[in-house]
Motif scaffolding. Structure first.
Motif, PDB file in Angstrom:
ATOM      1  N   ARG A  32     -68.551  71.986 -28.131  1.00 51.28           N
ATOM      2  CA  ARG A  32     -67.182  71.327 -27.708  1.00 51.28           C
ATOM      3  C   ARG A  32     -66.473  71.924 -27.177  1.00 51.28           C
ATOM      4  O   ARG A  32     -65.302  71.906 -28.571  1.00 51.28           O
ATOM      5  CB  ARG A  32     -67.402  71.118 -28.911  1.00 51.28           C
ATOM      6  CG  ARG A  32     -68.941  69.733 -29.763  1.00 51.28           C
ATOM      7  CD  ARG A  32     -68.573  68.977 -30.688  1.00 51.28           C
ATOM      8  NE  ARG A  32     -68.324  69.263 -31.390  1.00 51.28           N
ATOM      9  CZ  ARG A  32     -67.629  69.331 -33.160  1.00 51.28           C
ATOM     10  NH1 ARG A  32     -66.415  68.687 -33.190  1.00 51.28           N
ATOM     11  NH2 ARG A  32     -67.780  70.610 -33.768  1.00 51.28           N
ATOM     12  N   VAL A  33     -66.197  73.110 -26.857  1.00 49.75           N
ATOM     13  CA  VAL A  33     -65.311  74.050 -26.853  1.00 49.75           C
ATOM     14  C   VAL A  33     -64.124  73.415 -25.946  1.00 49.75           C
ATOM     15  O   VAL A  33     -64.128  72.453 -25.028  1.00 49.75           O
ATOM     16  CB  VAL A  33     -65.498  75.479 -25.872  1.00 49.75           C
ATOM     17  CG1 VAL A  33     -64.113  76.178 -25.314  1.00 49.75           C
ATOM     18  CG2 VAL A  33     -66.479  75.829 -26.265  1.00 49.75           C
ATOM     19  N   TYR A  34     -63.088  73.554 -26.574  1.00 48.78           N
ATOM     20  CA  TYR A  34     -61.652  71.971 -25.882  1.00 48.78           C
ATOM     21  C   TYR A  34     -60.582  73.447 -25.078  1.00 48.78           C
ATOM     22  O   TYR A  34     -59.726  72.703 -24.796  1.00 48.78           O
ATOM     23  CB  TYR A  34     -61.203  71.373 -26.822  1.00 48.78           C
ATOM     24  CG  TYR A  34     -60.570  72.618 -27.933  1.00 48.78           C
ATOM     25  CD1 TYR A  34     -61.172  72.569 -29.110  1.00 48.78           C
ATOM     26  CD2 TYR A  34     -59.208  72.282 -27.977  1.00 48.78           C
ATOM     27  CE1 TYR A  34     -59.843  73.196 -30.007  1.00 48.78           C
ATOM     28  CE2 TYR A  34     -58.563  73.339 -28.928  1.00 48.78           C
ATOM     29  CZ  TYR A  34     -59.235  73.039 -29.656  1.00 48.78           C
ATOM     30  OH  TYR A  34     -58.445  73.704 -31.181  1.00 48.78           O
ATOM     31  N   GLY A  89     -70.270  74.040 -18.520  1.00 47.32           N
ATOM     32  CA  GLY A  89     -70.526  72.392 -18.266  1.00 47.32           C
ATOM     33  C   GLY A  89     -70.821  71.472 -19.430  1.00 47.32           C
ATOM     34  O   GLY A  89     -70.926  72.517 -20.625  1.00 47.32           O
ATOM     35  N   LYS A  90     -69.804  70.434 -19.427  1.00 50.14           N
ATOM     36  CA  LYS A  90     -70.113  69.790 -20.445  1.00 50.14           C
ATOM     37  C   LYS A  90     -69.165  70.153 -21.284  1.00 50.14           C
ATOM     38  O   LYS A  90     -70.289  69.606 -22.671  1.00 50.14           O
ATOM     39  CB  LYS A  90     -71.666  69.283 -20.719  1.00 50.14           C
ATOM     40  CG  LYS A  90     -72.292  68.612 -19.381  1.00 50.14           C
ATOM     41  CD  LYS A  90     -73.766  67.727 -19.329  1.00 50.14           C
ATOM     42  CE  LYS A  90     -73.733  67.073 -18.679  1.00 50.14           C
ATOM     43  NZ  LYS A  90     -74.126  67.407 -16.766  1.00 50.14           N
ATOM     44  N   ASN A  91     -68.178  70.583 -21.688  1.00 47.36           N
ATOM     45  CA  ASN A  91     -67.990  71.073 -22.775  1.00 47.36           C
ATOM     46  C   ASN A  91     -66.554  69.704 -23.044  1.00 47.36           C
ATOM     47  O   ASN A  91     -66.823  69.176 -22.168  1.00 47.36           O
ATOM     48  CB  ASN A  91     -67.242  72.047 -23.059  1.00 47.36           C
ATOM     49  CG  ASN A  91     -68.409  72.979 -23.794  1.00 47.36           C
ATOM     50  OD1 ASN A  91     -68.559  73.020 -25.231  1.00 47.36           O
ATOM     51  ND2 ASN A  91     -68.833  73.994 -22.715  1.00 47.36           N
ATOM     52  N   ASP A  92     -65.554  70.504 -23.493  1.00 51.12           N
ATOM     53  CA  ASP A  92     -64.338  68.822 -24.064  1.00 51.12           C
ATOM     54  C   ASP A  92     -62.991  69.649 -23.415  1.00 51.12           C
ATOM     55  O   ASP A  92     -62.200  69.847 -24.094  1.00 51.12           O
ATOM     56  CB  ASP A  92     -64.387  69.088 -25.593  1.00 51.12           C
ATOM     57  CG  ASP A  92     -65.239  68.158 -26.054  1.00 51.12           C
ATOM     58  OD1 ASP A  92     -66.091  67.468 -25.107  1.00 51.12           O
ATOM     59  OD2 ASP A  92     -65.751  68.172 -26.761  1.00 51.12           O
ATOM     60  N   ASN A 146     -65.777  68.534 -17.878  1.00 47.79           N
ATOM     61  CA  ASN A 146     -64.914  68.334 -18.905  1.00 47.79           C
ATOM     62  C   ASN A 146     -63.702  67.641 -18.828  1.00 47.79           C
ATOM     63  O   ASN A 146     -63.460  66.522 -18.300  1.00 47.79           O
ATOM     64  CB  ASN A 146     -64.488  70.303 -18.915  1.00 47.79           C
ATOM     65  CG  ASN A 146     -65.754  71.311 -19.308  1.00 47.79           C
ATOM     66  OD1 ASN A 146     -65.792  70.961 -20.608  1.00 47.79           O
ATOM     67  ND2 ASN A 146     -66.232  71.697 -18.991  1.00 47.79           N
ATOM     68  N   LYS A 147     -62.502  67.484 -19.695  1.00 48.17           N
ATOM     69  CA  LYS A 147     -61.043  67.559 -19.994  1.00 48.17           C
ATOM     70  C   LYS A 147     -59.976  68.315 -18.782  1.00 48.17           C
ATOM     71  O   LYS A 147     -59.206  67.799 -19.072  1.00 48.17           O
ATOM     72  CB  LYS A 147     -60.732  66.921 -20.565  1.00 48.17           C
ATOM     73  CG  LYS A 147     -61.495  65.974 -21.428  1.00 48.17           C
ATOM     74  CD  LYS A 147     -62.220  65.761 -23.038  1.00 48.17           C
ATOM     75  CE  LYS A 147     -62.953  64.491 -22.744  1.00 48.17           C
ATOM     76  NZ  LYS A 147     -63.719  65.001 -24.276  1.00 48.17           N
ATOM     77  N   LEU A 148     -60.481  69.242 -17.502  1.00 51.81           N
ATOM     78  CA  LEU A 148     -59.519  69.469 -17.407  1.00 51.81           C
ATOM     79  C   LEU A 148     -58.360  68.815 -16.969  1.00 51.81           C
ATOM     80  O   LEU A 148     -58.972  68.096 -15.705  1.00 51.81           O
ATOM     81  CB  LEU A 148     -59.658  70.349 -16.595  1.00 51.81           C
ATOM     82  CG  LEU A 148     -60.634  71.971 -17.501  1.00 51.81           C
ATOM     83  CD1 LEU A 148     -61.202  72.830 -16.122  1.00 51.81           C
ATOM     84  CD2 LEU A 148     -59.954  72.569 -18.348  1.00 51.81           C
TER      85      LEU A 148
END
Ligand SMILES: *[C@@H]1O[C@H](CO)[C@@H](O)[C@H](O)[C@H]1NC(C)=O
Ligand SMILES: *[C@@H]1O[C@H](CO)[C@@H](O)[C@H](O)[C@H]1NC(C)=O
Ligand SMILES: *[C@@H]1O[C@H](CO)[C@@H](O)[C@H](O)[C@H]1NC(C)=O
Ligand SMILES: *[C@@H]1O[C@H](CO)[C@@H](O)[C@H](O)[C@H]1NC(C)=O
Ligand SMILES: *[C@@H]1O[C@H](CO)[C@@H](O)[C@H](O)[C@H]1NC(C)=O
Ligand SMILES: *[C@@H]1O[C@H](CO)[C@@H](O)[C@H](O)[C@H]1NC(C)=O
Ligand SMILES: *[C@@H]1O[C@H](CO)[C@@H](O)[C@H](O)[C@H]1NC(C)=O
Length: 516
Positions: free
Chosen positions: A253-255, A274-277, A300-302
């Motif tokens: 859950r690294v954001y 991959g597949k973090n926040d 991710n949400k970049l």
């Protein structure tokens, strides 16, 4: 008569004698059983247990001879064996064992690492415990075994690694703790393990890693932390791991990746995020990773990347940015690694983003032509962009009607503005807007970047030079299409307070200029 009585007495005596004897035998049996339970059942040879009541049974591969077996596979059938049970001492009968595994067959039957058995096995190279209910690994659980190379404790229920859980194990090379419930990695759980090369902590529940938690495992080459709950990393998390080659942090859950997070990992070749926040990445997050070849940031949400992000990772030849929210990936972003993306083994994956069709994507055409990598070509061909992003910005919806009217001569999109003054529902607006756009310039519709002739990609004068995504409020002078709405809204608010025809005219003019 006398004879008959004598005979009867004789029979009675015999019967009572037999009775007495059987009682005595029973009693002896009972007492024997009792002492066996008390002793926990010391076995003369752990490889040759004939006692059917034994809580542990082992099958030894090459030989069952006392003191000669090298490999034992043991089944644990009954729970509640005390840590100092004599069954563990029985392992002293096979001191040549090099490989030992425990399969736990009954739920809850083995709740600890049987240190009392391991301490006799000075030649042990590998220990494997599966399906136990080990909740914590205690201090010196592996009895300082000098020859131990591999410890595998996957699929137990480990929550805690005590201080010095893995300590003084000079030959330990691989530790597998996959599929447990470990919550945190403390400072000295791994201590004096100079040969540890691979540490698998995947599929746990780790949310916290102490600074320097791995510093005594300085020869680690591979660290697997995927599928955990990690949300915070800092520049000391990976202290001491100067030899690490592969770091897998997928599915956490690294954001926010802050600067110098990986600064000590100067041999790292593969970094999987991959597949973090991830939403924020510091421009210097990857500084120090001079050997990095492969970086995955997919799912991710970049929304954008700092322009110098790849300056510190000039060896990168495989980059996965699929399934993010990138508006743009500029030539400046990609320039430091562009040449690495041309050989056939390289990889650049970019599908499933929110790119805006403008000249900042032009480099994709050249790279498609120049790269020898089929993967990269295929991916580039699948990259889509929107001519004009659909209007869903909340700021836009808040625009008061009269100001929208006042702005009608803004060339930005006359049709869209018309619709806004005539209809109510946001959804309807967007739908009609899209329908209209379809018929006109296919605005708001996804198109393949490579199918748009590069010279027709709209290229506002000022963004030709600086290809970075403009900052919203700080620098509103060079808005790209989707920022314009926000910007116009702010401007309108300002204009509302002090309406000035001149500013409006100036504005409209600048927009016309901007798009021609
Ligand atoms: C134990 O193994 C050694 C060689 O591995 C062999 O020479 C010896 O005879 C074996 N002892 C027994 C009791 O089987
Ligand atoms: C392991 O080594 C440490 C430090 O030398 C010592 O304190 C500890 O008692 C040892 N443990 C075992 C089980 O031998
Ligand atoms: C490591 O293992 C090798 C071979 O098993 C052995 O020769 C060596 O002594 C061990 N190292 C230490 C520090 O015990
Ligand atoms: C994981 O840890 C959190 C606390 O950090 C806890 O609330 C949660 O229940 C744990 N999940 C599992 C599956 O144990
Ligand atoms: C990211 O982390 C850095 C350092 O801890 C902090 O300064 C910054 O505010 C954080 N950014 C966000 C958006 O949380
Ligand atoms: C790429 O190659 C195609 C066909 O070979 C050519 O028409 C096009 O101009 C080239 N584009 C660039 C940007 O080099
Ligand atoms: C706008 O919405 C209101 C109620 O939400 C409705 O009464 C009115 O008819 C709508 N006007 C148009 C033009 O759709």
């Amino acid at each position: 008569m006398e004879q008959f009585l004598q005979r009867m007495m004789y029979v009675c005596i015999v019967i009572s004698l037999v009775n007495q004897m059987s009682i005595a035998v029973q009693a002896r049996d009972n007492s024997k059983r009792r002492t066996k339970e008390k002793s926990g059942g010391f076995q003369k040879n752990i490889c040759d247990i004939t006692d059917r009541d034994s809580k542990v049974h082992c099958y030894c591969e090459n030989t069952r001879e006392p003191r000669n077996a090298t490999k034992a596979e043991c089944w644990v059938f009954n729970g509640g064996i005390p840590r100092d049970d004599l069954i563990w001492q029985s392992f002293a009968t096979q001191p040549a064992l090099q490989s030992l595994s425990f399969n736990v067959r009954v739920d809850g039957a083995l709740g600890y690492v049987p240190t009392k058995a391991l301490q006799y096995l000075q030649r042990l190279k590998s220990i494997n415990i599966k399906y136990g209910n080990i909740v914590d690994i205690s201090t010196y659980a592996f009895a300082n075994l000098t020859n131990l190379k591999e410890a595998s404790l996957s699929q137990n229920q480990i929550e805690t690694l005590q201080q010095y859980a893995f300590a003084h194990l000079p030959n330990l090379t691989v530790v597998n703790l996959e599929e447990n419930m470990i919550l945190e990695i403390g400072r000295d759980s791994f201590y004096d393990v100079p040969k540890l090369q691979k540490l698998v902590l995947s599929k746990n529940n780790i949310s916290s890693i102490s600074n320097g938690a791995f510093q005594h495992a300085f020869n680690l080459l591979e660290l697997e932390l995927n599928k955990n709950n990690i949300f915070h990393l800092n520049r000391h998390t990976f202290d001491g791991l100067a030899n690490l080659r592969r770091l897998d942090l997928r599915k956490n859950r690294v954001y926010n990746l802050t600067e110098f997070t990986f600064a000590e990992l100067w041999n790292l070749q593969e970094l999987l995020l991959g597949k973090n926040d991830l939403k924020y990445i510091s421009e210097r997050a990857f500084d120090g990773l001079s050997q990095l070849r492969k970086l995955s940031l997919d799912d991710n949400k970049l929304g954008s990347l700092p322009s110098g992000l790849f300056e510190g990772v000039r060896g990168l030849s495989s980059l996965d940015l699929r399934s993010n929210e990138l508006h743009a990936l500029t030539f400046d972003n990609i320039k430091p690694i562009l040449d690495n993306l041309k050989p056939s083994g390289s990889n650049l994956l970019l599908e499933e983003n929110n790119f805006v069709c403008d000249c900042r994507l032009k480099w994709m055409h050249s790279l498609r032509n120049e790269t020898k990598s089929q993967n990269t070509k295929d991916s580039l061909e699948g990259v889509t962009c929107k001519m004009d992003p659909p209007i869903v910005s909340s700021a836009y919806n808040k625009i008061p009607e009269e100001t929208s009217n006042a702005n009608q001569d803004n060339h930005y999109n006359e049709n869209a503005v018309d619709i806004f003054t005539k209809t109510n529902s946001t959804d309807k607006k967007v739908d009609e807007y899209n329908a209209l756009s379809d018929t006109s310039a296919k605005k708001g519709v996804k198109r393949n970047v490579l199918k748009i002739a590069p010279e027709t990609l709209p290229c506002p004068v000022d963004t030709k030079k600086t290809t970075e995504l403009p900052h919203y409020i700080i620098d509103p002078v060079i808005p790209i299409q989707n920022e314009m709405k926000t910007f116009r809204y702010q401007e309108m608010n300002a204009a509302n307070k002090r309406p000035s025809i001149t500013s409006l005219v100036l504005w409209s003019f600048s927009f016309v200029f901007f798009f021609t």
